[in-house]
Write an enzyme that holds these catalytic residues in place. Structure first.
Site, PDB file in Angstrom:
ATOM      1  N   ASP A 163      12.047 -20.141 -23.528  1.00 11.97           N
ATOM      2  CA  ASP A 163      12.112 -18.864 -24.245  1.00 11.97           C
ATOM      3  C   ASP A 163      10.730 -18.232 -24.466  1.00 11.97           C
ATOM      4  O   ASP A 163      10.639 -17.079 -24.886  1.00 11.97           O
ATOM      5  CB  ASP A 163      12.774 -19.053 -25.616  1.00 11.97           C
ATOM      6  CG  ASP A 163      14.280 -19.246 -25.526  1.00 11.97           C
ATOM      7  OD1 ASP A 163      14.855 -18.910 -24.470  1.00 11.97           O
ATOM      8  OD2 ASP A 163      14.871 -19.728 -26.506  1.00 11.97           O
ATOM      9  N   LYS A 175      14.833 -13.291 -30.968  1.00 14.81           N
ATOM     10  CA  LYS A 175      15.680 -12.733 -29.902  1.00 14.81           C
ATOM     11  C   LYS A 175      17.128 -13.142 -30.138  1.00 14.81           C
ATOM     12  O   LYS A 175      17.435 -14.101 -30.852  1.00 14.81           O
ATOM     13  CB  LYS A 175      15.220 -13.203 -28.515  1.00 14.81           C
ATOM     14  CG  LYS A 175      15.315 -14.718 -28.264  1.00 14.81           C
ATOM     15  CD  LYS A 175      16.684 -15.205 -27.824  1.00 14.81           C
ATOM     16  CE  LYS A 175      16.733 -16.719 -27.680  1.00 14.81           C
ATOM     17  NZ  LYS A 175      18.105 -17.259 -27.503  1.00 14.81           N
TER      18      LYS A 175
END
Length: 308
Positions: free
Chosen positions: A143, A11
């Site tokens: 995350d 990401k």
């Protein structure tokens, strides 16, 4: 033996704002997280036996990576055993083919942990939703829930692509685990990581919240993504953690300056707490040219794109 392979994507942060420091030592954040195509491959096998316990074995193509409880994939397997493995007997074998750089601000470790949750959900026929796994994943790291959401969307074979929380892009609030799916970005990207690692804890602890002068407007960024208004997207591509990392690590500052010189007005930003710097590219050709130039400077340089 049964086997599931998961594309464990990384990401980038299209924005990252830190609102305040909480009493428990964590921070309240508001950020836009975007999945990218750069990914690790995580294969999980389940060997059933009659040993009366569940064992975990991890292998990886990177010899410097831990294969024990320091590895998030191992931790994810242990969490699943604790929650759903009491009546089972066998071995979980996890094979990780790493491509995402380590300690880079790209959620590589988190993506591996998320992949194990997804794989065991399938191998053990648990029927967990994305929300169920996100709640579990928040115990592993901030995350991990976003990685779970993104993998559900990017791996249709997992059977969760139509789950309400499956998404390539999301706004993250709270400590980063309160997630709202949104329309994401379509763009080629170049990512380049200086040959250092950055401690996320050090960056957050060292950040002077009262000295942050420029912050992203998250609502404006979300609207711009929906409208594909790249001018407003770029205006709000701000990561307040740069205030610490770029000062503390001159290599990261130098890398960002170098990328900015290549891209003129295009958005250039640090992902997460760093040290990876990424740039949005107008087209494939621009991305390829920048990749070739930056690869000569930083070995861990990648030409990729967002997922959508």
């Amino acid at each position: 033996m049964q086997r599931i392979q998961v594309k464990a994507c990384g990401k980038i942060n299209l924005s990252l704002d830190v609102k305040k420091r909480l009493e428990n030592g964590y921070h309240q954040v508001e950020m836009v997280m975007q999945q990218i195509l750069l990914h690790d491959d995580v294969a999980v096998r389940w060997f059933e036996n009659q040993n009366g316990r569940v064992e975990i074995e991890v292998s990886t193509n990177r010899p410097y990576l831990p294969r024990d409880s320091r590895n998030l994939a191992y931790k994810a397997a242990h969490l699943m055993i604790r929650q759903y493995g009491e009546a089972r007997s066998g071995k979980i074998r996890i094979d990780i083919k790493k491509r995402i750089p380590v300690a880079a601000g790209l959620a590589g470790g988190s993506s591996n942990g998320a992949a194990v949750l997804h794989a065991l959900n399938q191998l053990w026929s648990l029927g967990l939703t994305v929300k169920d796994m996100c709640e579990m994943g928040s115990e592993l790291g901030s995350d991990v829930p976003f990685s779970i959401m993104g993998q559900a969307k990017e791996n249709p074979d997992l059977g969760l692509a139509n789950d309400p929380l499956a998404a390539h892009c999301a706004v993250a609030r709270g400590t980063g685990t309160d997630l709202e799916p949104i329309i994401g970005l379509k763009s080629h990207l170049v990512l380049t990581k200086p040959s250092i690692g950055v401690s996320t804890a050090e960056v957050y602890q060292g950040l002077a919240l009262d000295k942050i002068e420029e912050r992203p407007n998250t609502a404006e960024l979300v609207a711009a993504l929906a409208e594909k208004n790249y001018k407003i997207i770029q205006k709000n591509m701000i990561n307040v953690l740069e205030n610490f990392t770029l000062t503390r690590y001159p290599n990261v500052m130098y890398t960002k300056n170098k990328v900015e010189r290549l891209f003129n007005e295009e958005a250039v930003l640090m992902s997460g707490s760093g040290p990876t710097i990424f740039a949005l590219c107008r087209n494939r050709g621009e991305a390829q040219r920048a990749y070739e130039e930056l690869k000569a400077y930083n070995k861990e340089t990648f030409w990729t794109r967002t997922t959508y």
